[in-house]
Design a protein around this motif. Structure first.
Motif, mmCIF file in Angstrom:
data_model
loop_
_atom_site.group_PDB
_atom_site.id
_atom_site.type_symbol
_atom_site.label_atom_id
_atom_site.label_comp_id
_atom_site.label_asym_id
_atom_site.label_seq_id
_atom_site.Cartn_x
_atom_site.Cartn_y
_atom_site.Cartn_z
ATOM 1 N N PHE A 134 5.590 8.206 17.931
ATOM 2 C CA PHE A 134 5.840 9.148 16.826
ATOM 3 C C PHE A 134 6.537 10.379 17.390
ATOM 4 N N ILE A 135 7.658 10.786 16.788
ATOM 5 C CA ILE A 135 8.406 11.956 17.248
ATOM 6 C C ILE A 135 8.691 12.859 16.051
ATOM 7 N N ARG A 136 8.041 13.992 16.011
ATOM 8 C CA ARG A 136 8.181 14.898 14.847
ATOM 9 C C ARG A 136 8.166 14.091 13.549
ATOM 10 N N ALA A 137 7.124 13.301 13.460
ATOM 11 C CA ALA A 137 7.091 12.233 12.455
ATOM 12 C C ALA A 137 6.629 12.723 11.095
ATOM 13 N N PRO A 138 7.112 12.057 10.055
ATOM 14 C CA PRO A 138 6.577 12.314 8.712
ATOM 15 C C PRO A 138 5.325 11.469 8.465
ATOM 16 N N ILE A 139 4.572 11.870 7.478
ATOM 17 C CA ILE A 139 3.476 11.049 6.970
ATOM 18 C C ILE A 139 3.899 10.565 5.584
ATOM 19 N N ILE A 140 3.492 9.358 5.254
ATOM 20 C CA ILE A 140 3.725 8.871 3.896
ATOM 21 C C ILE A 140 2.504 9.306 3.088
ATOM 22 N N GLU A 141 2.682 10.360 2.322
ATOM 23 C CA GLU A 141 1.536 10.976 1.636
ATOM 24 C C GLU A 141 1.054 10.161 0.455
ATOM 25 N N GLN A 142 2.013 9.542 -0.235
ATOM 26 C CA GLN A 142 1.643 8.756 -1.423
ATOM 27 C C GLN A 142 2.516 7.524 -1.504
ATOM 28 N N VAL A 143 1.895 6.410 -1.854
ATOM 29 C CA VAL A 143 2.658 5.222 -2.246
ATOM 30 C C VAL A 143 2.385 5.014 -3.724
ATOM 31 N N ARG A 144 3.453 4.851 -4.500
ATOM 32 C CA ARG A 144 3.289 4.761 -5.949
ATOM 33 C C ARG A 144 3.974 3.499 -6.455
ATOM 34 N N GLY A 145 3.709 3.178 -7.714
ATOM 35 C CA GLY A 145 4.398 2.056 -8.350
ATOM 36 C C GLY A 145 4.259 0.783 -7.542
ATOM 37 N N GLU A 146 5.388 0.195 -7.183
ATOM 38 C CA GLU A 146 5.400 -1.085 -6.470
ATOM 39 C C GLU A 146 5.232 -0.928 -4.962
ATOM 40 N N ALA A 147 5.265 0.301 -4.469
ATOM 41 C CA ALA A 147 5.155 0.492 -3.014
ATOM 42 C C ALA A 147 3.715 0.271 -2.556
ATOM 43 N N GLN A 148 3.592 -0.273 -1.334
ATOM 44 C CA GLN A 148 2.260 -0.553 -0.787
ATOM 45 C C GLN A 148 2.172 0.000 0.617
ATOM 46 N N ALA A 149 0.998 0.493 0.986
ATOM 47 C CA ALA A 149 0.773 0.909 2.371
ATOM 48 C C ALA A 149 0.607 -0.341 3.227
ATOM 49 N N LEU A 150 1.268 -0.354 4.389
ATOM 50 C CA LEU A 150 1.120 -1.487 5.315
ATOM 51 C C LEU A 150 0.266 -1.127 6.515
ATOM 52 N N VAL A 151 0.429 0.093 7.011
ATOM 53 C CA VAL A 151 -0.263 0.502 8.238
ATOM 54 C C VAL A 151 -0.798 1.920 8.043
ATOM 55 N N THR A 152 -2.051 2.114 8.432
ATOM 56 C CA THR A 152 -2.628 3.460 8.406
ATOM 57 C C THR A 152 -3.180 3.796 9.785
ATOM 58 N N LEU A 153 -3.217 5.080 10.085
ATOM 59 C CA LEU A 153 -3.902 5.550 11.287
ATOM 60 C C LEU A 153 -5.410 5.475 11.026
ATOM 61 N N PRO A 154 -6.217 5.570 12.090
ATOM 62 C CA PRO A 154 -7.682 5.490 11.886
ATOM 63 C C PRO A 154 -8.200 6.519 10.875
ATOM 64 N N ASP A 155 -7.511 7.666 10.748
ATOM 65 C CA ASP A 155 -7.967 8.675 9.770
ATOM 66 C C ASP A 155 -7.460 8.399 8.357
ATOM 67 N N GLY A 156 -6.775 7.275 8.173
ATOM 68 C CA GLY A 156 -6.362 6.887 6.820
ATOM 69 C C GLY A 156 -4.949 7.303 6.448
ATOM 70 N N ARG A 157 -4.289 8.090 7.279
ATOM 71 C CA ARG A 157 -2.931 8.505 6.920
ATOM 72 C C ARG A 157 -1.960 7.323 7.032
ATOM 73 N N ILE A 158 -1.074 7.221 6.059
ATOM 74 C CA ILE A 158 -0.176 6.061 5.970
ATOM 75 C C ILE A 158 1.064 6.293 6.829
ATOM 76 N N VAL A 159 1.383 5.328 7.689
ATOM 77 C CA VAL A 159 2.560 5.452 8.556
ATOM 78 C C VAL A 159 3.561 4.301 8.395
ATOM 79 N N ALA A 160 3.252 3.340 7.538
ATOM 80 C CA ALA A 160 4.238 2.300 7.207
ATOM 81 C C ALA A 160 3.977 1.822 5.789
ATOM 82 N N ALA A 161 5.065 1.589 5.045
ATOM 83 C CA ALA A 161 4.938 1.135 3.666
ATOM 84 C C ALA A 161 6.073 0.171 3.355
ATOM 85 N N ARG A 162 5.828 -0.638 2.331
ATOM 86 C CA ARG A 162 6.824 -1.618 1.908
ATOM 87 C C ARG A 162 6.909 -1.632 0.389
#
Ligand SMILES: NC(=O)CC[C@H](N)C(=O)O
Length: 190
Positions: A134-162
């Motif tokens: 991770f380099i000055r990385a964003p967090i995916i704060e919300q996935v809405r509609g058809e988007a889904q979270a694929l990967v979360t950090l242990p604290d639940g923050r989303i770092v990959a979505a599809r």
């Protein structure tokens, strides 16, 4: 397969090398006509405001949106921000993925870090964690509609979505020796 890498700014060479090592033919995309005949596109990490401004200057915003309606697109880090529909600031975005991102979300003290990610979503064969950079990385704060979270950090923050054939990752698989995300993307693009 013929895959584009958006080559306006950022670490597109690393994506190119990874794709070529997997047997894909790679086209550097700087102009709308470079999108012709591609099966998918990667938008690299870098600086999302710069990528957005250059995309406006090169007349790429609408062609990229039209390309995305028919094809797979993967954004890593700044590329994920550019794919999103809301970065909570004024900047040019493609607005394809129904995700809200927060830029530079890990704060100054952890500009860069590595973490082991659970990538079971790729299938049962993927028991081994993915070591992500991770380099000055964003967090995916919300996935809405058809988007889904694929990967979360242990604290639940989303770092990959599809969302269908669109993929967003906060981190940089092109900077590791592990090509599993690139292989996953090639399957989406097939
Ligand atoms: N590694 C990266 O792509 C950094 C993203 C950058 N901080 C941005 O907000 O656009």
């Amino acid at each position: 397969m013929r895959i584009g890498v958006l080559a306006l700014q950022g670490d597109f060479h690393e994506h190119q090398a990874m794709l070529e090592s997997l047997g894909a033919e790679v086209v550097q995309v700087r102009l709308p006509r470079h999108l012709e005949g591609l099966q998918g596109l990667i938008i690299p990490g870098g600086e999302s405001t710069t990528i957005g401004k250059l995309a406006v200057d090169f007349g790429l915003i609408e062609p990229l949106r039209a390309f995305g309606k028919e094809h797979a697109i993967w954004g890593t880090c700044a590329g994920a921000i550019f794919l999103s529909s809301d970065a909570r600031r004024e900047q040019p975005l493609l607005g394809l993925m129904d995700i809200v991102v927060a830029r530079n979300a890990f704060g100054r003290q952890v500009d860069s870090f590595e973490a082991d990610l659970d990538v079971h979503f790729m299938g049962q064969a993927n028991q081994r964690p993915f070591r992500a950079i991770f380099i000055r990385a964003p967090i995916i704060e919300q996935v809405r509609g058809e988007a889904q979270a694929l990967v979360t950090l242990p604290d639940g923050r989303i770092v990959a979505a599809r969302q269908g054939r669109w993929l967003a990752t906060s981190f940089h698989p092109e900077l590791t020796g592990d090509n599993r995300f690139h292989r996953y993307f090639l399957e989406l693009a097939r």
